[in-house]
Design a protein around this motif. Sequence first.
Motif, PDB file in Angstrom:
ATOM      1  N   GLY A  93       0.796  -1.233   0.000  1.00  0.00           N
ATOM      2  CA  GLY A  93       0.000   0.000   0.000  1.00  0.00           C
ATOM      3  C   GLY A  93       0.822   1.274   0.000  1.00  0.00           C
ATOM      4  O   GLY A  93       0.278   2.368   0.142  1.00  0.00           O
ATOM      5  N   LEU A  94       2.130   1.161  -0.153  1.00  0.00           N
ATOM      6  CA  LEU A  94       2.984   2.349  -0.117  1.00  0.00           C
ATOM      7  C   LEU A  94       2.912   3.112  -1.435  1.00  0.00           C
ATOM      8  O   LEU A  94       2.790   2.504  -2.506  1.00  0.00           O
ATOM      9  CB  LEU A  94       4.432   1.941   0.167  1.00  0.00           C
ATOM     10  N   ARG A  95       2.988   4.428  -1.344  1.00  0.00           N
ATOM     11  CA  ARG A  95       2.979   5.297  -2.524  1.00  0.00           C
ATOM     12  C   ARG A  95       4.055   6.372  -2.334  1.00  0.00           C
ATOM     13  O   ARG A  95       4.389   6.719  -1.207  1.00  0.00           O
ATOM     14  CB  ARG A  95       1.623   5.994  -2.690  1.00  0.00           C
ATOM     15  N   GLU A  96       4.498   6.920  -3.456  1.00  0.00           N
ATOM     16  CA  GLU A  96       5.502   8.001  -3.386  1.00  0.00           C
ATOM     17  C   GLU A  96       4.949   9.179  -2.592  1.00  0.00           C
ATOM     18  O   GLU A  96       3.786   9.523  -2.726  1.00  0.00           O
ATOM     19  CB  GLU A  96       5.890   8.454  -4.799  1.00  0.00           C
ATOM     20  N   GLY A  97       5.822   9.801  -1.793  1.00  0.00           N
ATOM     21  CA  GLY A  97       5.430  10.992  -1.030  1.00  0.00           C
ATOM     22  C   GLY A  97       4.979  10.691   0.383  1.00  0.00           C
ATOM     23  O   GLY A  97       4.864  11.596   1.196  1.00  0.00           O
ATOM     24  N   MET A  98       4.701   9.417   0.697  1.00  0.00           N
ATOM     25  CA  MET A  98       4.196   9.102   2.043  1.00  0.00           C
ATOM     26  C   MET A  98       5.265   9.349   3.114  1.00  0.00           C
ATOM     27  O   MET A  98       6.441   9.054   2.883  1.00  0.00           O
ATOM     28  CB  MET A  98       3.750   7.638   2.108  1.00  0.00           C
ATOM     29  N   ALA A 113      -3.537  21.746   3.972  1.00  0.00           N
ATOM     30  CA  ALA A 113      -4.018  21.291   2.666  1.00  0.00           C
ATOM     31  C   ALA A 113      -2.864  21.045   1.703  1.00  0.00           C
ATOM     32  O   ALA A 113      -1.975  21.879   1.573  1.00  0.00           O
ATOM     33  CB  ALA A 113      -4.965  22.320   2.088  1.00  0.00           C
ATOM     34  N   GLY A 114      -2.849  19.905   1.066  1.00  0.00           N
ATOM     35  CA  GLY A 114      -1.836  19.597   0.053  1.00  0.00           C
ATOM     36  C   GLY A 114      -0.529  19.081   0.608  1.00  0.00           C
ATOM     37  O   GLY A 114       0.320  18.631  -0.154  1.00  0.00           O
ATOM     38  N   SER A 115      -0.344  19.125   1.915  1.00  0.00           N
ATOM     39  CA  SER A 115       0.927  18.653   2.489  1.00  0.00           C
ATOM     40  C   SER A 115       0.956  17.130   2.503  1.00  0.00           C
ATOM     41  O   SER A 115      -0.051  16.477   2.765  1.00  0.00           O
ATOM     42  CB  SER A 115       1.081  19.182   3.917  1.00  0.00           C
ATOM     43  N   ASN A 116       2.137  16.595   2.231  1.00  0.00           N
ATOM     44  CA  ASN A 116       2.313  15.141   2.286  1.00  0.00           C
ATOM     45  C   ASN A 116       2.379  14.628   3.721  1.00  0.00           C
ATOM     46  O   ASN A 116       2.372  13.433   3.950  1.00  0.00           O
ATOM     47  CB  ASN A 116       3.616  14.741   1.584  1.00  0.00           C
ATOM     48  N   PHE A 117       2.496  15.555   4.673  1.00  0.00           N
ATOM     49  CA  PHE A 117       2.699  15.158   6.063  1.00  0.00           C
ATOM     50  C   PHE A 117       1.475  15.533   6.906  1.00  0.00           C
ATOM     51  O   PHE A 117       1.013  16.673   6.845  1.00  0.00           O
ATOM     52  CB  PHE A 117       3.938  15.855   6.636  1.00  0.00           C
ATOM     53  N   PRO A 118       0.982  14.604   7.712  1.00  0.00           N
ATOM     54  CA  PRO A 118      -0.128  14.957   8.605  1.00  0.00           C
ATOM     55  C   PRO A 118       0.363  15.891   9.699  1.00  0.00           C
ATOM     56  O   PRO A 118       1.560  15.901   9.994  1.00  0.00           O
ATOM     57  CB  PRO A 118      -0.556  13.598   9.174  1.00  0.00           C
ATOM     58  N   ASP A 164      16.905   9.008  15.340  1.00  0.00           N
ATOM     59  CA  ASP A 164      18.330   8.767  15.095  1.00  0.00           C
ATOM     60  C   ASP A 164      18.475   8.208  13.679  1.00  0.00           C
ATOM     61  O   ASP A 164      18.484   6.989  13.483  1.00  0.00           O
ATOM     62  CB  ASP A 164      18.863   7.776  16.138  1.00  0.00           C
ATOM     63  N   ILE A 165      18.585   9.114  12.715  1.00  0.00           N
ATOM     64  CA  ILE A 165      18.546   8.645  11.318  1.00  0.00           C
ATOM     65  C   ILE A 165      19.844   7.974  10.872  1.00  0.00           C
ATOM     66  O   ILE A 165      19.890   7.381   9.807  1.00  0.00           O
ATOM     67  CB  ILE A 165      18.171   9.788  10.339  1.00  0.00           C
ATOM     68  N   GLN A 166      20.872   8.050  11.697  1.00  0.00           N
ATOM     69  CA  GLN A 166      22.124   7.360  11.341  1.00  0.00           C
ATOM     70  C   GLN A 166      22.051   5.862  11.647  1.00  0.00           C
ATOM     71  O   GLN A 166      22.822   5.082  11.103  1.00  0.00           O
ATOM     72  CB  GLN A 166      23.311   7.954  12.114  1.00  0.00           C
ATOM     73  N   ASN A 167      21.141   5.495  12.541  1.00  0.00           N
ATOM     74  CA  ASN A 167      21.059   4.076  12.953  1.00  0.00           C
ATOM     75  C   ASN A 167      19.624   3.575  12.861  1.00  0.00           C
ATOM     76  O   ASN A 167      19.005   3.250  13.865  1.00  0.00           O
ATOM     77  CB  ASN A 167      21.567   3.924  14.395  1.00  0.00           C
ATOM     78  N   LEU A 168      19.095   3.547  11.666  1.00  0.00           N
ATOM     79  CA  LEU A 168      17.710   3.106  11.494  1.00  0.00           C
ATOM     80  C   LEU A 168      17.663   1.600  11.250  1.00  0.00           C
ATOM     81  O   LEU A 168      18.409   1.081  10.419  1.00  0.00           O
ATOM     82  CB  LEU A 168      17.078   3.824  10.296  1.00  0.00           C
ATOM     83  N   ASP A 169      16.802   0.910  11.988  1.00  0.00           N
ATOM     84  CA  ASP A 169      16.591  -0.522  11.750  1.00  0.00           C
ATOM     85  C   ASP A 169      15.184  -0.751  11.209  1.00  0.00           C
ATOM     86  O   ASP A 169      15.000  -1.406  10.202  1.00  0.00           O
ATOM     87  CB  ASP A 169      16.768  -1.315  13.047  1.00  0.00           C
ATOM     88  N   TYR A 170      14.206  -0.226  11.922  1.00  0.00           N
ATOM     89  CA  TYR A 170      12.812  -0.337  11.493  1.00  0.00           C
ATOM     90  C   TYR A 170      12.203   1.062  11.442  1.00  0.00           C
ATOM     91  O   TYR A 170      12.541   1.922  12.259  1.00  0.00           O
ATOM     92  CB  TYR A 170      12.007  -1.206  12.467  1.00  0.00           C
ATOM     93  N   VAL A 171      11.327   1.276  10.470  1.00  0.00           N
ATOM     94  CA  VAL A 171      10.641   2.564  10.354  1.00  0.00           C
ATOM     95  C   VAL A 171       9.149   2.302  10.137  1.00  0.00           C
ATOM     96  O   VAL A 171       8.748   1.189   9.794  1.00  0.00           O
ATOM     97  CB  VAL A 171      11.195   3.415   9.185  1.00  0.00           C
ATOM     98  N   THR A 172       8.356   3.352  10.351  1.00  0.00           N
ATOM     99  CA  THR A 172       6.915   3.254  10.131  1.00  0.00           C
ATOM    100  C   THR A 172       6.540   4.179   8.989  1.00  0.00           C
ATOM    101  O   THR A 172       6.891   5.365   9.008  1.00  0.00           O
ATOM    102  CB  THR A 172       6.158   3.682  11.408  1.00  0.00           C
ATOM    103  N   VAL A 173       5.853   3.629   8.005  1.00  0.00           N
ATOM    104  CA  VAL A 173       5.367   4.459   6.895  1.00  0.00           C
ATOM    105  C   VAL A 173       3.913   4.802   7.183  1.00  0.00           C
ATOM    106  O   VAL A 173       3.099   3.912   7.451  1.00  0.00           O
ATOM    107  CB  VAL A 173       5.465   3.703   5.549  1.00  0.00           C
ATOM    108  N   LEU A 174       3.602   6.086   7.183  1.00  0.00           N
ATOM    109  CA  LEU A 174       2.217   6.508   7.395  1.00  0.00           C
ATOM    110  C   LEU A 174       1.503   6.463   6.047  1.00  0.00           C
ATOM    111  O   LEU A 174       1.940   7.135   5.103  1.00  0.00           O
ATOM    112  CB  LEU A 174       2.165   7.928   7.962  1.00  0.00           C
ATOM    113  N   LEU A 175       0.461   5.672   5.942  1.00  0.00           N
ATOM    114  CA  LEU A 175      -0.280   5.576   4.677  1.00  0.00           C
ATOM    115  C   LEU A 175      -1.176   6.810   4.559  1.00  0.00           C
ATOM    116  O   LEU A 175      -2.406   6.726   4.617  1.00  0.00           O
ATOM    117  CB  LEU A 175      -1.100   4.285   4.625  1.00  0.00           C
TER     118      LEU A 175
END
Lengths: 172, 276
Positions: free
Chosen positions: B145-150, B226-231, B258-269
Amino acid sequence: VLGERAATRARLALVVFVAFLLQVTFFVDVHPLGVAPELALLLAIHAGREGGADRGAVVAFLAGLLYDLELRTPLGLWALTCCLVAYAMGQLTENLHRPTGIVATVTSGLASVGGVVAFAVLAALLGEDGMLDGDLLRIALLVGVVNFALSPLMGRALRWAYRPSGAMRAAV
Amino acid sequence: VALPRRGGRARYRLGLLVLTAVTLLTLDFRGFGPLERAQSAARDLLAPVRSGAETVTSPIGDALRGVVDYGDLKDENAKLRAELEEARGQQLAGQAASEELARLKEQLDLPQLGDVERVVARVAAGPAGNFEENVVEIDKGSTSGLREGMPVMTNAGLVGKLVRVDRGRSVVELVTATDFAVGVRIGDEVALARGTGSGTSLRATEGLSRDNPAAVDEPVLTNGGAGSNFPPGVPVGRVSSIDKSSAVPVVDVALEADIQNLDYVTVLLYSPSEEN
């Protein structure tokens, strides 16, 4: 002869693919001296040297294109750089001198520095930001050193890929 | 006689290769749809082999890094233990505040971050080569369900957004990328600004005035709109420093994630057209 040609192509495809896989898996985590080697470039240098300007440029183009697929830089940029580098190496080898031993390894390192700078210049000409900043020289020199270290292995792989098989050698 | 003919053929073939490369570059710059789809299909085709190669090479890479970075890892471990202790102390207070905020938002009928569907993904790889910075690859794609911009985040805060989505893999552009931009609000006074990546952190500029440039240590959250990709309400970080020397104050943001040591991330749909 056709069978020999097909076998050479299969060996070349294998070398190109293994180099690509190493670049996008192993060398994503392992950065000797803080940089990743540029294996497509190293392969282009040896393809030009072992296969000549004509055949080497084609192999290098395909290796660069495969690498391009995974990157966010414009599609075709590594392909263009690699085929130009292979052609230049092939021309030098055919018309001037065929380096061997440590000279070949040093030449590979120097050509890698030139290839990285050429890639960055082409990218900058195409409007990519931040390609010609102060870090370029550091990256180019270190890639040169790392590719220098890996050059004997790549040279051996390309010689294996281009070598005529035992049956072909006997026929000749 | 043979050499010039051979040289001529080599030049001819080189010309064809250069022409092909220039054509590809031109089509790529124009965002030619079929070429992008072909690229994506080729990557999908290679993905299983790549995943197999990663399974083989990553333990070797981890072992090598473990040997080389042993001292750093030890220091980092000690630092993380200290941070964990501190976080435990803050957890209770934070939980109470969150519950109060959720109740208020519900009363005001404002969208809540908790309402947004999410997908957890593993960070599969960092950037390949030497000219790709501030991107990571995750092991989920369009089939999840991932899309560009999420937007992409960790429990701590915003990490970036999806810039390339294949069937089973996606590329995340990190907030530190120089072409990354997000609308943010800073502090209790709610100063609105535009945050852009600076290569190593996030800088908030446009929208701030000299009279109200926010204060050091104030929280920075996404503004949404309005129009922002981020909630709205995704934590980004805290103000670490403010440069008031120019006409528009420049605020440096210390990122929470800590973006230098990322293991798992959450994508907001999250899709702006659906949510707004």
